[in-house]
Design an enzyme around this catalytic site. Structure first.
Site, mmCIF file in Angstrom:
data_model
loop_
_atom_site.group_PDB
_atom_site.id
_atom_site.type_symbol
_atom_site.label_atom_id
_atom_site.label_comp_id
_atom_site.label_asym_id
_atom_site.label_seq_id
_atom_site.Cartn_x
_atom_site.Cartn_y
_atom_site.Cartn_z
ATOM 1 N N HIS A 108 0.643 -4.068 9.223
ATOM 2 C CA HIS A 108 1.958 -3.823 8.991
ATOM 3 C C HIS A 108 2.708 -3.252 10.104
ATOM 4 C CE1 HIS A 108 2.395 -4.446 4.676
ATOM 5 N NE2 HIS A 108 1.528 -3.730 4.343
ATOM 6 N N HIS A 133 1.004 -1.243 -0.037
ATOM 7 C CA HIS A 133 -0.037 -0.100 -0.114
ATOM 8 C C HIS A 133 0.790 1.287 0.084
ATOM 9 C CE1 HIS A 133 -3.329 -2.648 0.852
ATOM 10 N NE2 HIS A 133 -4.289 -1.811 1.003
#
Length: 361
Positions: free
Chosen positions: A164, A114
């Site tokens: 993450h 992302h």
């Protein structure tokens, strides 16, 4: 890495505690940073408003996501939502983090896809906007501030949903910006079909080779899928379109779609409408269009139609007959979507060319 991971888990826990009432806002920010939006949102918008920028966005999205997939296999990064529960780790508390419907991604975590794809594409949009519109210094500061805030929001959202660790989103953001700086000056508008076909072939092939090299070395390239399946709170949150191979086939199909359109459709449209095909002639891709309110208004039908085509295509997903079939459909779908977007964006230009020709007569 245990020290880094433990610190990262503390950051995720802090964010989930402080912003627990903003979970939908966080997921919306994460969705805006989804690499798929580089193809389904940012590319159609950019291509309709300014063709050269749209082409850069498409190539940067494909290259950054492909490189990201290779790096994920090589770096072997963990994800917070499974790391806190995995007995292999040395987390002190082993307290489960809150999971959300966007949490359970199946690929390794480092670097963040992302962050890498979005920073690459949006950084390109910022550079192009400043270069083509030449705004005042104050507006340039505003544009760069919006970019910084947007990337910060995307990165924080990825931490909040426990997908993450902090070092993964930072690494992804930096790599995306560096890639844009390296690619931005390259002429991507006049690539031959053979080069697009070669790139479309090399992207999945390189990943397949990497996959089997890891197996040959005694490593399990699907280790992250096993952990995601085991530790995801709900099995319905796991999707095939989050796998690395699906992303790479999306990239390969998009590149092939671009090459096919530039080789076939552009030549056909130019022939039918009497547009000069000479490199020295004044073409649409050579002209610099300011993304002013007037330009956006004139392009609005093209933008709406392009986005509609992309959304319809994205919602057309195959059944789970097999992973290979799913990847093939992804490859074919994004190839066709890129062709349709570029074809749709051409209508307005053709009308303008006809009006100019009529005035000249």
């Amino acid at each position: 890495m245990d020290l880094v991971h433990n610190w990262g888990v503390d950051v995720v826990r802090f964010l989930q505690s402080e912003f627990k009432n903003y979970d939908e806002l966080m997921m919306a920010a994460s969705h805006l940073g989804d690499p798929r939006n580089a193809f389904l949102l940012y590319f159609p918008l950019a291509y309709c408003l300014h063709k050269p920028t749209g082409i850069r966005v498409l190539w940067l999205a494909s290259l950054s996501e492909w490189i990201n997939a290779l790096l994920k296999w090589i770096l072997h990064g963990e994800r917070p939502y499974w790391w806190v529960l995995d007995p292999r780790t040395h987390h002190s508390e082993h307290a489960q983090l809150q999971q959300y419907r966007l949490t359970c991604e199946t690929g390794p975590g480092s670097p963040s896809g992302h962050a890498m794809v979005t920073s690459s594409v949006v950084f390109c949009l910022v550079l192009s906007t400043i270069q083509n519109t030449r705004p005042r210094i104050f507006l340039q500061y505003v544009i760069w501030s919006v970019f910084a805030v947007f990337m910060f929001a995307v990165n924080v959202s990825r931490l909040f949903i426990a997908t993450h660790f902090p070092h993964q989103v930072i690494l992804g953001t930096l790599l995306g910006i560096i890639l844009t700086l390296l690619v931005y000056k390259i002429d991507l508008q006049h690539l031959k079909l053979s080069r697009c076909v070669t790139a479309s072939f090399l992207m999945p092939t390189s990943c397949i080779v990497t996959f089997y090299l890891l197996k040959w070395c005694g490593l399990d390239p699907q280790w992250s899928i096993s952990l995601a399946t085991k530790y995801c709170a709900y099995s319905e949150w796991i999707h095939l379109d989050t796998t690395l191979f699906n992303a790479v086939y999306r990239d390969a199909g998009s590149v092939l779609g671009y090459g096919t359109f530039m080789f076939g459709f552009t030549r056909l449209l130019r022939t039918e409408n009497g547009i000069s095909d000479k490199k020295g002639g004044k073409t649409d891709s050579d002209s610099l269009e300011n993304a002013s309110c007037r330009t956006v208004w004139l392009k609005m039908p093209n933008i709406i139609l392009s986005l509609l085509v992309c959304q319809i295509g994205e919602n057309m997903k195959p059944g789970l007959h097999s992973a290979e079939f799913y990847y093939f459909v992804t490859y074919l779908k994004f190839c066709i979507l890129v062709i349709l977007v570029m074809f749709t964006a051409s209508f307005d230009f053709l009308k303008q060319d006809k009006c100019i020709q009529q005035k000249n007569k």
